[in-house]
Motif scaffolding. Sequence first.
Motif, PDB file in Angstrom:
ATOM      1  N   THR A 264       1.020  -1.183   0.101  1.00 47.08           N
ATOM      2  CA  THR A 264      -0.077   0.057   0.056  1.00 47.08           C
ATOM      3  C   THR A 264       0.963   1.286  -0.167  1.00 47.08           C
ATOM      4  O   THR A 264       0.360   2.125  -0.720  1.00 47.08           O
ATOM      5  CB  THR A 264      -0.815   0.006   1.141  1.00 47.08           C
ATOM      6  OG1 THR A 264      -1.857  -1.013   1.213  1.00 47.08           O
ATOM      7  CG2 THR A 264      -1.643   1.312   1.284  1.00 47.08           C
ATOM      8  N   ASP A 268       0.712   3.987  -2.852  1.00 48.17           N
ATOM      9  CA  ASP A 268       0.106   5.441  -2.589  1.00 48.17           C
ATOM     10  C   ASP A 268       1.043   6.537  -3.283  1.00 48.17           C
ATOM     11  O   ASP A 268       0.669   7.443  -3.801  1.00 48.17           O
ATOM     12  CB  ASP A 268       0.335   5.624  -1.033  1.00 48.17           C
ATOM     13  CG  ASP A 268      -1.021   5.029  -0.206  1.00 48.17           C
ATOM     14  OD1 ASP A 268      -1.953   4.396  -1.088  1.00 48.17           O
ATOM     15  OD2 ASP A 268      -0.969   4.944   0.874  1.00 48.17           O
ATOM     16  N   SER A 272      -0.161   8.981  -6.142  1.00 47.02           N
ATOM     17  CA  SER A 272      -0.031  10.573  -5.842  1.00 47.02           C
ATOM     18  C   SER A 272       0.670  11.149  -7.181  1.00 47.02           C
ATOM     19  O   SER A 272       0.229  12.122  -7.192  1.00 47.02           O
ATOM     20  CB  SER A 272       0.794  10.632  -4.409  1.00 47.02           C
ATOM     21  OG  SER A 272       0.242  10.087  -3.461  1.00 47.02           O
TER      22      SER A 272
END
Length: 275
Positions: A264, A268, A272
């Motif tokens: 994760t 992320d 982003s």
Amino acid sequence: MNQWVVVTGCSSGIGYASLAPLKQAGYRVIATCRKPQDVERIKSEGYTCLLLDLDSQESISHCAEAIATLTEGELYALFNNAAYGQPGALEDLPVAALKAQFNTNLFGWHDLTQRLLPLMHNCGQARIVQNSSVLGFAAMKYRGAYNASKFALEGYTDTLRLELSDTNVRVSLIEPGPIETRFRANALAAFLCWITPDNSRHAQQYEKQIQRLEKEQSGSTFALPASACIPPLLHALKSERPKARYRVTTPTKVFAVFKRLLPTSILDKVLSKAA
């Protein structure tokens, strides 16, 4: 072929792009649009078109009744497509903005689907095709309301597919990535309706978001025309064994792999940057 197919959100984009191919494939198409002027325009092009505002239960009820009359009680397929994106950081979006997003992108779909399912059960076989998004399984910043509505749609559709597995109705999802449509223009209008950029700590990022949404073309290397979604739609309608999911565009296919394989924290960072 005498099979009726209902398509929502036909004023532009994927919905509009689907009309001619569906007609050419031999389906009897019922288009729907939210604005009366779009209904008249689609009619002038030779299609059956009904007024449908997914924010209005009364409109959904009237549309469903008209569909029942046109199809004489037997509907082959429903392509749920009408939707919009509500940009903005979640901390800046009022509850009313999220409710509006879900009314159009999920609750209206459920209401229409529920009303039309009896017509589909009357057919020897039937199909429901839901137009989701890469953002239905991979969240990105400043798209929280839309992410949430499409994540919910994915769960809703998976459940519907399971619950209808013992019937004549097959259920599929299409998951497009970047598609060149009027999506950005509609999203910009929704942004300006609910967000006051200068009052937010995200003001600098909002400037970039506005510049992105104001462009007529996305500029994405991976963006495809709306027509890219038509082969999956036709396969979902025609195949004896339609897929549960059809992933359209390279980003959708790549992020589906990343979602399965990456931790994760790393995912992320990738998401982003992609945002």
